[in-house]
Motif scaffolding. Structure first.
Motif, PDB file in Angstrom:
ATOM      1  N   THR A  55       0.942  -1.069  -0.249  1.00 19.93           N
ATOM      2  CA  THR A  55       0.059  -0.048  -0.175  1.00 19.93           C
ATOM      3  C   THR A  55       1.034   0.993  -0.226  1.00 19.93           C
ATOM      4  O   THR A  55       0.621   2.272  -0.610  1.00 19.93           O
ATOM      5  N   ALA A  58       2.300   2.077  -3.053  1.00 18.23           N
ATOM      6  CA  ALA A  58       1.909   2.464  -4.280  1.00 18.23           C
ATOM      7  C   ALA A  58       1.261   3.992  -4.318  1.00 18.23           C
ATOM      8  O   ALA A  58       1.588   4.212  -5.344  1.00 18.23           O
ATOM      9  N   SER A  61       4.123   5.405  -5.372  1.00 20.39           N
ATOM     10  CA  SER A  61       4.102   5.698  -7.232  1.00 20.39           C
ATOM     11  C   SER A  61       3.343   7.011  -7.460  1.00 20.39           C
ATOM     12  O   SER A  61       2.995   7.044  -8.580  1.00 20.39           O
ATOM     13  N   LEU A  62       1.660   6.573  -6.991  1.00 19.37           N
ATOM     14  CA  LEU A  62       0.740   7.595  -7.290  1.00 19.37           C
ATOM     15  C   LEU A  62       1.481   8.929  -6.596  1.00 19.37           C
ATOM     16  O   LEU A  62       1.557  10.300  -8.109  1.00 19.37           O
ATOM     17  N   SER A  65       2.929  10.078 -10.228  1.00 15.07           N
ATOM     18  CA  SER A  65       3.009  10.397 -10.822  1.00 15.07           C
ATOM     19  C   SER A  65       2.040  11.523 -10.927  1.00 15.07           C
ATOM     20  O   SER A  65       1.498  12.774 -11.747  1.00 15.07           O
ATOM     21  N   THR A 350      -2.513   9.133 -17.773  1.00 14.96           N
ATOM     22  CA  THR A 350      -2.564   9.337 -16.403  1.00 14.96           C
ATOM     23  C   THR A 350      -3.556  10.035 -15.165  1.00 14.96           C
ATOM     24  O   THR A 350      -2.928   9.000 -14.177  1.00 14.96           O
ATOM     25  N   ALA A 353      -6.586   8.551 -14.717  1.00 12.87           N
ATOM     26  CA  ALA A 353      -6.556   6.933 -14.062  1.00 12.87           C
ATOM     27  C   ALA A 353      -5.975   7.447 -12.536  1.00 12.87           C
ATOM     28  O   ALA A 353      -6.554   6.892 -11.266  1.00 12.87           O
ATOM     29  N   ILE A 354      -5.974   8.579 -12.105  1.00 10.39           N
ATOM     30  CA  ILE A 354      -5.252   8.795 -10.638  1.00 10.39           C
ATOM     31  C   ILE A 354      -6.924   9.040  -9.377  1.00 10.39           C
ATOM     32  O   ILE A 354      -6.397   7.816  -8.311  1.00 10.39           O
ATOM     33  N   GLN A 357      -7.118   4.930  -8.925  1.00  9.17           N
ATOM     34  CA  GLN A 357      -6.117   4.547  -8.350  1.00  9.17           C
ATOM     35  C   GLN A 357      -6.135   4.732  -6.927  1.00  9.17           C
ATOM     36  O   GLN A 357      -5.336   3.571  -6.119  1.00  9.17           O
ATOM     37  N   ALA A 360      -8.433   3.123  -5.031  1.00  4.45           N
ATOM     38  CA  ALA A 360      -8.190   1.258  -4.992  1.00  4.45           C
ATOM     39  C   ALA A 360      -7.318   1.572  -3.586  1.00  4.45           C
ATOM     40  O   ALA A 360      -7.403   0.236  -3.151  1.00  4.45           O
ATOM     41  N   ILE A 361      -6.723   2.142  -3.147  1.00  9.45           N
ATOM     42  CA  ILE A 361      -5.020   2.235  -3.327  1.00  9.45           C
ATOM     43  C   ILE A 361      -5.985   1.778  -1.401  1.00  9.45           C
ATOM     44  O   ILE A 361      -5.469   1.549  -0.428  1.00  9.45           O
ATOM     45  N   LYS A 408      -4.857  11.031   0.732  1.00 11.25           N
ATOM     46  CA  LYS A 408      -5.812  10.782  -0.333  1.00 11.25           C
ATOM     47  C   LYS A 408      -7.417  11.969  -0.256  1.00 11.25           C
ATOM     48  O   LYS A 408      -7.196  12.677  -1.551  1.00 11.25           O
TER      49      LYS A 408
END
Length: 856
Positions: A55, A58, A61-62, A65, A350, A353-354, A357, A360-361, A408
């Motif tokens: 987690t 992830a 990485s986000l 991005s 991209t 999708a954030i 994503q 989801a995380i 988030k």
């Protein structure tokens, strides 16, 4: 610590220190990652095991991005702004100069001027004052000129405006070039003897010829370059903007600057053509955009000229304050912005999708914490770990969720900022280009209003109009009009009519049937009634003088020596291609963009969109049109199944020309529209924000725990229902998937899957309770339960709730509360519920296990 990839790639990395809002988001996310490191360490020391590694990676990485997209969007927005400024600056100037190439040709045909030059060449003329007055009469109608100068072949200055330098004679290479050239005009921006002591002037010159071809001299029009460039710069510079707009010649030398204190005329800047370059100048770094002219009617402007916009890198990405934030929110409907994010190409894949994503995380993090809480509850009941402090573990797990929620929230806020920035950039771009289109139209019509007044001063036209018995008058008038029309190609035709409104001649042979016709249009009578050197213009309406199509007709009277109108000249504007060209020049470089000129009643005057032809209604909101007329507007609208960014601007005039409202009786506005996406009409459901403390579980004081018997309840949602089971019956929550439907099985049986090497049946709570699913089936979770016999089975849920500690006394059998309820519901918790007062209902675990066995 995180090993995330570099957040911002080269060459943006060099600009990143100047993007304060990107840096602030980066620091916030890094601080949260540091908090997470501490929480992870405490979890390991306390024995609280959660699947945080994946987690955390992830999220890291986000983060990379997100920050890259923030930087890229910020960069693209700024580059788009300065690129538009550069292109518009040079294109507006070139359009203006194109008109000068026609004016010099017309003025050189003036018979009074030619007669004066011939008399001077023959030995002198006593009428210099009258010639100067004649030149002044022309310039009074055209304030774009600084001077008009007539020079003899030997270099003697024969006449010029009284305010110019009174030079008697010149010996200048430019004079030799003009006298030797048979071209319609010579264009030169040079230092010359006509303006001693000045660095350079922009001059248009041509030979003055006798009817037999003898060269009588040279005529020069000096364009008021400084005044015009200042007007262009004022229209393009925005309040608080640090950008500097400059014009460069073919040697990269600055010939005009919007801020001479930053970039002085005469400086040499070797900046590359194109957008978004970093250029070093005067010891500082600038973000630059440089563009050459796109040309107009085949005219490209002075050779090698270009526009360069520079903005200091240190100030290039300054963000506004609260006022700017409020302005950014204006015109952006939240539902339409969400539609753009779902369906549009405005945001990169991209970026689109954030949000998913991040959800989801967060969902995976909540599942990990929920499982950890289940394990903590089980460990407490069986006392397998005497060193474990359940209360501390619950607080730690709650803090982990809160940290994830804060991350988030940063993503959500940053995405909202990106959305607002991108959409606002689109809206600003539309409004900027609408203002450009309106500016070009006002400038264009300024020329039309002045052209007809210039031609009304022509001595040949006046003389022939007065000489009613002159032989071949019609042919001579037609030839003169044709010569003028050839110089001014923006007109479909020119007409000359007498004091009775009867057409005497036209500029086009195919319009010869019009000769002798009585003009009964209102503009004709108004033109004949004009007492001064003014003009009239028709309403934009269909006319048989333009093949039944709508256009403007500009007209001015020709006065005789007694001051009365002996007739008039009419110019039929070639509106169809000219207005489309103006609109096309105002289009942004966005796919599908279109532009309109409409009137205040929403009638389309001109359009680049085949679906919105002239004469039809545009269908745009009345409030948008009203705001555009008042000074400009931009907003998102839904129209014809699409979400459009629309910018509008009303006519405001140029120099002496006061716009399309006064003389024509109309008020036009320009609209630039960019389709952003299909309007799918969906309304996003408001996501349920789970309270971190509820997800992590409720921590009871030790005294309360000792005072009464309690039970830990693992809760979850099915549709809008909050359900639960004793935590001791839960093994864990896992992602839903790998399910095989069993033939001839009950519809309440989802199917079977493999769990820990064994077959496990799944029960469909939605079908059992008659509750429609609120999300996609593949996004759901499986809560693995274990019955009294030790056999494991799963139930399908939509999302997880909390694990509250409930007093046993607060649990009432469902039969005491509801009658005829489904047998899988066992009891209701009277003292606990979900957000919004949702009741917490407990499932009958053993009953579900029994039903699964029977169904299988």
């Amino acid at each position: 610590m995180s090993t995330a990839p570099s957040e911002v790639t080269h060459p943006l990395r060099r600009m990143l220190p100047h993007m304060l809002h990107v840096t602030e988001n980066r620091e916030t996310l890094k601080s949260l990652e540091s908090v997470w490191d501490v929480l992870n360490l405490l979890g390991q020391l306390s024995g609280t095991t959660t699947e945080m590694g994946d987690t955390k990676s992830a999220f890291a990485s986000l983060t990379a991005s997100l920050l890259h997209n923030l930087a890229l969007t910020t960069y693209n927005k700024r580059v788009q702004e300065i690129a538009a400024q550069a292109q518009v600056a040079i294109d507006i100037l070139v359009r203006n100069l194109y008109e000068r190439t026609a004016d010099i040709g017309f003025l050189a045909m003036d018979d009074t001027l030619r007669d004066f030059a011939a008399a001077e060449l023959a030995g002198g003329s006593p009428h210099r004052a009258e010639m100067v007055e004649r030149l002044q009469s022309y310039v009074r109608l055209y304030s774009v000129y600084r001077d008009v100068i007539l020079v003899s072949p030997s270099g003697q200055v024969l006449a010029r405006l009284p305010d110019g330098p009174q030079v008697e004679s010149i010996q200048d290479p430019l004079l030799d070039e003009v006298l030797a050239s048979s071209a319609p005009y010579t264009e030169a921006a040079v230092r010359n003897d006509l303006f001693p002591g000045e660095s350079r002037n922009l001059l248009y010159g041509t030979r003055v010829l006798h009817e037999d071809g003898t060269v009588l001299g040279a005529l020069f029009l000096c364009f008021d370059f400084e005044n015009e460039t200042n007007r262009i710069f004022q229209g393009l510079c925005r309040d608080g903007d640090w950008s500097v707009i400059t014009l460069l010649d073919d040697e990269n030398r600055v010939i005009a600057s919007s801020d001479p204190w930053q970039v002085a005329p005469g400086a040499v800047i070797a900046a590359p053509y194109g957008d978004g370059h970093l250029t070093r100048f005067a010891g500082a770094s600038y973000l630059t955009a440089r563009h050459a002219a796109q040309g107009f009617q085949g005219y490209m402007g002075p050779a090698g000229w270009s526009a360069l916009v520079l903005v200091p890198l240190a100030m290039a990405f300054e963000q506004g304050g609260d006022d700017d934030d409020a302005e950014a929110a204006a015109g952006t409907d939240a539902a339409l912005v969400r539609a753009i994010l779902r369906n549009g190409t405005t945001f990169s894949p991209t970026l689109q999708a954030i949000p998913a994503q991040a959800d989801a995380i967060q969902k995976e993090l909540n599942r990990s914490v929920w499982n950890a809480n289940v394990r903590q509850s089980a460990a407490q009941k069986v006392a397998v770990n005497a060193a474990l402090n359940p209360a501390f573990s619950k607080v730690l797990l709650a803090e982990i969720v809160r940290t994830g929620t804060r991350m988030k929230e940063v993503f959500t806020r940053s995405i909202n900022d990106l959305q607002t920035m991108t959409v606002r950039s689109q809206l600003d771009d539309c409004q900027f280009h609408a203002a450009l289109a309106m500016n070009i139209l006002d400038r264009n019509l300024y020329e039309r209003a002045n052209d007809c007044r210039w031609w009304a001063l022509d001595p040949l036209l006046r003389g022939l109009l007065a000489a009613t018995d002159a032989p071949e008058r019609e042919a001579q008038l037609g030839a003169r009009l044709a010569a003028i029309n050839a110089l001014y190609s923006v007109y479909d035709s020119l007409l000359l009519f007498d004091a009775a409104g009867v057409v005497l001649a036209t500029s086009r042979p195919e319009l010869a049937p019009l000769v002798g016709r009585q003009l009964d249009a209102g503009w004709c009578a108004r033109a004949l009634a004009v007492q001064d050197d003014s003009y009239v213009v028709s309403a934009f309406a269909a006319t048989d003088l333009y093949g039944g199509r709508p256009t403007y007709i500009y007209s001015a009277p020709l006065h005789n020596d007694g001051g009365k109108a002996s007739g008039g000249i009419a110019a039929v504007f070639d509106s169809a291609p000219q207005l489309e060209a103006v609109l096309s020049a105002g289009l942004p470089r966005s796919a599908g963009a279109f532009a309109l000129f409409i009137d205040a009643d929403d009638n389309v005057v001109a359009s680049t969109d085949a679906n919105r032809a002239a004469g039809h209604k545009a269908g745009l909101p009345a409030e948008l049109r009203a705001a555009a007329l008042e000074g400009g507007a931009a907003q998102l609208i839904a129209l014809d199944g699409q979400v459009l960014a629309v910018g509008g601007r009303g006519s405001s005039g140029y120099r002496e020309y006061r716009g399309t409202e006064g003389r024509a009786g109309q008020r036009l506005l320009a609209l630039v529209c960019v389709p952003l996406c299909a309007n799918d009409g969906q309304h996003d459901e408001v996501a349920v924000i789970e309270d971190a403390a509820f997800v992590a579980g409720t921590v009871r004081p030790a005294s309360a725990a000792a005072a009464q018997d309690t039970i830990d309840i693992a809760s979850f949602y099915v549709g809008s229902y909050l359900l639960g089971v004793p935590a001791a019956a839960v093994v864990e929550a896992i992602p839903f998937g790998g399910v095989v439907r069993l033939p001839n099985a009950s519809d309440k049986l989802c199917g079977a899957t493999i769990y820990q090497g064994s077959t496990m049946l799944l029960y469909d709570l939605h079908r059992a309770l008659g509750v429609p699913a609120r999300g996609k089936r593949e996004d759901m979770l499986t809560v693995v339960l274990q019955g009294a016999g030790g056999r494991k089975f799963g139930i399908l849920v939509e999302r997880l709730g909390g694990i509250p500690v409930v007093p046993v006394a607060d649990i009432a059998p469902v039969s005491n509360v509801f009658v005829g309820i489904t047998p899988i519901l066992a009891s209701v918790v009277k003292s606990h519920g979900g957000p919004g007062g949702t009741a917490l209902t407990l499932l009958a675990v053993e009953k579900i296990a029994e039903m699964l066995n029977q169904a299988a």
